[in-house]
Scaffold this active site. Structure first.
Site, PDB file in Angstrom:
ATOM      1  N   GLN A 210       0.828  -1.207   0.000  1.00 42.43           N
ATOM      2  CA  GLN A 210       0.000   0.000   0.000  1.00 42.43           C
ATOM      3  C   GLN A 210       0.860   1.253   0.000  1.00 42.43           C
ATOM      4  O   GLN A 210       2.083   1.199   0.147  1.00 42.43           O
ATOM      5  CB  GLN A 210      -0.913  -0.024   1.212  1.00 42.43           C
ATOM      6  CG  GLN A 210      -0.161  -0.257   2.513  1.00 42.43           C
ATOM      7  CD  GLN A 210      -1.088  -0.332   3.722  1.00 42.43           C
ATOM      8  OE1 GLN A 210      -1.074   0.561   4.558  1.00 42.43           O
ATOM      9  NE2 GLN A 210      -1.887  -1.382   3.820  1.00 42.43           N
TER      10      GLN A 210
ATOM     11  N   HIS B 149       0.371   5.697   1.168  1.00 42.98           N
ATOM     12  CA  HIS B 149      -0.500   6.744   1.715  1.00 42.98           C
ATOM     13  C   HIS B 149      -0.148   8.091   1.087  1.00 42.98           C
ATOM     14  O   HIS B 149       1.017   8.351   0.783  1.00 42.98           O
ATOM     15  CB  HIS B 149      -0.336   6.853   3.231  1.00 42.98           C
ATOM     16  CG  HIS B 149      -0.511   5.554   3.952  1.00 42.98           C
ATOM     17  ND1 HIS B 149      -1.708   4.889   4.004  1.00 42.98           N
ATOM     18  CD2 HIS B 149       0.361   4.786   4.638  1.00 42.98           C
ATOM     19  CE1 HIS B 149      -1.553   3.772   4.708  1.00 42.98           C
ATOM     20  NE2 HIS B 149      -0.310   3.682   5.089  1.00 42.98           N
TER      21      HIS B 149
ATOM     22  N   GLU C  29       3.812   7.687   8.550  1.00 35.11           N
ATOM     23  CA  GLU C  29       3.750   6.443   9.318  1.00 35.11           C
ATOM     24  C   GLU C  29       5.173   6.050   9.718  1.00 35.11           C
ATOM     25  O   GLU C  29       6.133   6.441   9.048  1.00 35.11           O
ATOM     26  CB  GLU C  29       3.137   5.378   8.397  1.00 35.11           C
ATOM     27  CG  GLU C  29       2.893   4.032   9.003  1.00 35.11           C
ATOM     28  CD  GLU C  29       2.059   3.151   8.034  1.00 35.11           C
ATOM     29  OE1 GLU C  29       0.995   3.601   7.560  1.00 35.11           O
ATOM     30  OE2 GLU C  29       2.506   2.025   7.757  1.00 35.11           O
TER      31      GLU C  29
ATOM     32  N   HIS D  66       4.751   0.302   0.656  1.00 31.49           N
ATOM     33  CA  HIS D  66       5.198  -0.454   1.832  1.00 31.49           C
ATOM     34  C   HIS D  66       4.276  -1.620   2.154  1.00 31.49           C
ATOM     35  O   HIS D  66       3.101  -1.616   1.786  1.00 31.49           O
ATOM     36  CB  HIS D  66       5.325   0.473   3.044  1.00 31.49           C
ATOM     37  CG  HIS D  66       4.025   1.102   3.469  1.00 31.49           C
ATOM     38  ND1 HIS D  66       3.493   2.200   2.858  1.00 31.49           N
ATOM     39  CD2 HIS D  66       3.159   0.780   4.454  1.00 31.49           C
ATOM     40  CE1 HIS D  66       2.360   2.537   3.452  1.00 31.49           C
ATOM     41  NE2 HIS D  66       2.134   1.682   4.428  1.00 31.49           N
TER      42      HIS D  66
ATOM     43  N   ARG E  55      -4.440   0.696  -1.742  1.00 30.85           N
ATOM     44  CA  ARG E  55      -3.925  -0.667  -1.809  1.00 30.85           C
ATOM     45  C   ARG E  55      -3.502  -0.966  -3.248  1.00 30.85           C
ATOM     46  O   ARG E  55      -4.281  -0.792  -4.182  1.00 30.85           O
ATOM     47  CB  ARG E  55      -5.001  -1.647  -1.345  1.00 30.85           C
ATOM     48  CG  ARG E  55      -4.471  -3.034  -1.069  1.00 30.85           C
ATOM     49  CD  ARG E  55      -5.580  -3.997  -0.624  1.00 30.85           C
ATOM     50  NE  ARG E  55      -6.091  -3.665   0.690  1.00 30.85           N
ATOM     51  CZ  ARG E  55      -7.395  -3.591   0.998  1.00 30.85           C
ATOM     52  NH1 ARG E  55      -8.317  -3.790   0.095  1.00 30.85           N
ATOM     53  NH2 ARG E  55      -7.761  -3.300   2.229  1.00 30.85           N
TER      54      ARG E  55
HETATM   55 ZN    ZN Z   1       0.573   1.969   5.856  1.00 36.80          ZN
END
Ligand code: ZN
Length: 316
Positions: A99, A101, A118, A175, A195
């Protein structure tokens, strides 16, 4: 009585996942009526998917969202917008989907919400474990082509990790967490995930949805994380080690041993996660798996005992 003179302990919310494992029950002692595999412990969460409840003290039974809205003095006086952070423990029984972000600017321009900075602190992993972080695509066209052709082995960059390692997964980093890895994930409070690849797995008889066009657009290329980007946390006791200094938060880890850990405080507030061992914070007993907030302006808190505690402070 001052509002901010009490530590706030939170009850985690557990989540079933198709890729979940057994350790949240067996090693962390979390209890749950959910019948399936537990994959995520939302340790500190304040959003529509999980709103942690206060476990004791003056605010017992109230939810974090209510304190955030009604008691800004606990959070350094500034509680406009969403609660800034989300902290999870993840137990990957199997590989998680690949995925990416967005950052705040992309998220706000495409339907609203927050982006996601993250990061991962590795709690446990198999020998020779690797995480997926970044890609080998040299440009966006190549990225798109490799995704279309399913050239995952060539595309996805893998970085070796061991217990105690830390790595940042900034917005735009492709990641995935791999089977057997257990980690603490600290991130912006956002649910925007694009995703890219799910190993062709089915959930309730269906393939899970992919988000390829947004995913391709936000992925940084060329970009991959190498061993040089991974921080090996050092074993120096009672000295906070700065792991991350991002536009959204700062994070430290501290190996507490005995009574000589420095006192902790923040003008904003701190999130604390006890990741191993046990001890006390200002005389309150704590152990692995407990999560708390040190309110803004709380007197400096003394950690004692033999334990690993991670601390995160929001920046904005
Ligand atoms: Zn993530």
């Amino acid at each position: 009585m001052k509002e901010n003179n009490e530590l706030i302990f939170l009850k985690p919310v557990l989540k079933e996942r198709i890729w979940g494992g057994t350790r949240l029950r067996t090693e962390w002692g979390y209890d749950s009526d959910l019948p399936g595999a537990l994959g995520e412990c939302w340790a500190v969460s304040c959003n529509g998917q999980a709103d942690c409840e206060v476990m004791g003290g003056r605010y017992r039974g109230r939810h974090l969202s209510e304190l955030w809205k009604k008691c800004p003095e606990l959070f350094g006086g500034e509680t406009k917008g969403d609660f800034p952070l989300l902290v999870k423990i993840i137990d990957a029984g199997e590989d998680l989907s690949v995925q990416v972000h967005p950052d705040d600017a992309y998220a706000q321009a495409h339907g609203g919400g927050n982006g996601k900075w993250e990061c991962w602190y590795i709690l446990d992993c198999p020998e020779h474990a690797e995480l997926i972080a970044g890609s080998h695509a040299t440009c966006r066209d190549e990225l798109e082509q490799m995704i279309r052709e399913g050239a995952w082995d060539t595309l996805l960059n893998r970085v070796p990790i061991r217990k105690g390692d830390f790595l940042r997964v900034d917005p735009g980093t492709l990641h995935a967490i791999t089977a057997g890895v257990e980690l603490l994930e600290v991130q912006q409070n956002s649910d925007i995930t694009y995703r890219i690849y799910d190993y062709g797995r089915h959930q309730n008889g269906k393939l899970r949805e992919l988000h390829l066009s947004d995913g391709v657009e936000v992925t940084r290329v060329p970009y991959c994380i190498t061993s040089a980007d991974v921080i090996h946390t050092d074993p120096q006791e009672n000295v906070p080690q700065l792991l991350a200094d991002t536009p959204q938060y700062r994070m430290w880890t501290i190996a507490v041993n005995g009574t000589s850990a420095p006192k902790i405080k923040s003008e904003r507030f701190l999130i604390g996660n006890v990741l191993d061992g046990n001890g006390t914070i200002d005389g309150m007993e704590v152990r692995k798996g407990m999560h708390f907030i040190v309110p803004g302006g709380y007197m400096p808190a003394q950690l004692e005992g033999r334990m690993r505690v991670n601390l995160t402070e929001p920046v904005s």
